[in-house]
Enzyme design. Structure first.
Site, short mmCIF file in Angstrom:
data_model
loop_
_atom_site.label_atom_id
_atom_site.label_comp_id
_atom_site.label_asym_id
_atom_site.label_seq_id
_atom_site.Cartn_x
_atom_site.Cartn_y
_atom_site.Cartn_z
N GLY A 115 -5.94 3.64 -13.06
CA GLY A 115 -7.01 3.15 -12.19
C GLY A 115 -8.35 3.65 -12.69
O GLY A 115 -8.77 3.34 -13.81
N ILE A 116 -8.99 4.50 -11.88
CA ILE A 116 -10.33 4.97 -12.23
C ILE A 116 -10.33 5.88 -13.47
O ILE A 116 -11.39 6.08 -14.06
CB ILE A 116 -11.03 5.67 -11.04
CG1 ILE A 116 -10.23 6.88 -10.55
CG2 ILE A 116 -11.26 4.70 -9.91
CD1 ILE A 116 -10.94 7.67 -9.45
N TYR A 117 -9.17 6.37 -13.89
CA TYR A 117 -9.12 7.19 -15.10
C TYR A 117 -9.03 6.35 -16.37
O TYR A 117 -9.06 6.87 -17.47
CB TYR A 117 -7.95 8.18 -15.03
CG TYR A 117 -8.27 9.44 -14.23
CD1 TYR A 117 -9.43 9.58 -13.48
CD2 TYR A 117 -7.37 10.49 -14.22
CE1 TYR A 117 -9.70 10.72 -12.76
CE2 TYR A 117 -7.64 11.65 -13.50
CZ TYR A 117 -8.80 11.76 -12.77
OH TYR A 117 -9.07 12.90 -12.06
N ASP B 157 0.86 -1.17 0.00
CA ASP B 157 0.00 0.00 0.00
C ASP B 157 0.91 1.23 0.00
O ASP B 157 1.78 1.37 0.87
CB ASP B 157 -0.87 -0.05 1.26
CG ASP B 157 -1.77 1.15 1.46
OD1 ASP B 157 -1.46 2.25 0.95
OD2 ASP B 157 -2.78 0.98 2.15
N ILE B 158 0.72 2.12 -0.95
CA ILE B 158 1.60 3.29 -1.10
C ILE B 158 1.64 4.15 0.17
O ILE B 158 2.64 4.81 0.43
CB ILE B 158 1.20 4.12 -2.34
CG1 ILE B 158 2.35 5.06 -2.74
CG2 ILE B 158 -0.10 4.87 -2.11
CD1 ILE B 158 2.17 5.68 -4.11
N GLY C 221 -9.93 6.20 -5.00
CA GLY C 221 -8.72 5.49 -5.39
C GLY C 221 -7.52 5.86 -4.54
O GLY C 221 -7.62 6.07 -3.33
N VAL C 222 -6.36 5.96 -5.21
CA VAL C 222 -5.11 6.30 -4.54
C VAL C 222 -5.21 7.68 -3.87
O VAL C 222 -4.76 7.87 -2.74
CB VAL C 222 -3.93 6.29 -5.54
CG1 VAL C 222 -2.66 6.86 -4.94
CG2 VAL C 222 -3.68 4.87 -6.05
N ASP C 223 -5.84 8.62 -4.55
CA ASP C 223 -5.99 9.98 -4.02
C ASP C 223 -6.70 9.95 -2.67
O ASP C 223 -6.22 10.54 -1.69
CB ASP C 223 -6.77 10.81 -5.04
CG ASP C 223 -6.74 12.31 -4.77
OD1 ASP C 223 -5.91 12.77 -3.99
OD2 ASP C 223 -7.56 13.02 -5.39
N SER D 140 -3.16 7.40 -13.68
CA SER D 140 -4.21 7.32 -14.72
C SER D 140 -4.66 5.91 -15.06
O SER D 140 -5.60 5.75 -15.84
CB SER D 140 -3.80 8.07 -16.00
OG SER D 140 -3.72 9.46 -15.76
#
Length: 171
Positions: A119-121, A9-10, A31-33, A117
């Site tokens: 992932g959800i993008y 996990d980042i 997501g990551v954000d 970009s």
């Protein structure tokens, strides 16, 4: 620069800076954000609002404190939204180059990155991986180690192929 792949996990990787795949408004999200904002706490959002009251454009990057994360900084990269029609690879390359430029300004030696970009993008995994690896290896930087944190098996596999291609000289 040494590039390594991780399934960590980042938000748990101890580095100088963590790259965030951010929305252009820089106000947190999914997501990551969202994970970075939740783990880092309110200091990240407060810094985003203060430094970037109008957000930043696609392909650009900015930085903030890392709050409670095991890093000094978060470098927020706004990647292109493939699903919304932003399909110019130059925008994705620009995001990674700008992240490295900021890392150099902050004297970052170790950096953790997501698959911006992909992932959800909706950017196709292999193309996103090829662009990321090629851009990092082709950019002059003081960053010594880049760790791609890829929790999704499809992304880990794509980045593994991109690294193999780069090692064979197919940057």
């Amino acid at each position: 620069m040494e590039i390594t792949l991780s399934t960590d996990d980042i938000t748990t990787v101890a580095v100088d800076a963590i790259v965030n795949a951010a929305h252009h408004a820089l106000r947190g999200g999914g997501g990551v954000d969202g994970a970075i904002h939740r783990a880092g706490g309110p200091a990240i959002l407060a810094d985003c609002i203060e430094r970037y009251p109008h957000g930043i454009p696609t392909g650009q990057a900015g930085w903030t404190t890392a709050g409670n994360l095991p890093a000094q900084y978060v470098i927020h990269v706004v990647g292109p939204n493939y699903t919304a029609g932003q399909r110019d690879p130059a925008l994705l390359e620009s995001g990674y180059r700008n992240a490295l430029r900021i890392a150099d300004e902050l004297s970052v030696r170790r950096i953790a990155l997501p698959a911006v970009s992909a992932g959800i993008y909706g950017w196709p995994a292999q193309e996103a991986a090829d662009i990321a690896v090629r851009t990092l290896l082709g950019t002059t930087t003081g960053v010594a180690e880049a760790i791609f944190c890829l929790v999704e098996p499809r992304l880990y596999k794509a980045f593994g192929k991109a690294l193999e291609k780069a090692e064979r000289g197919g940057r």
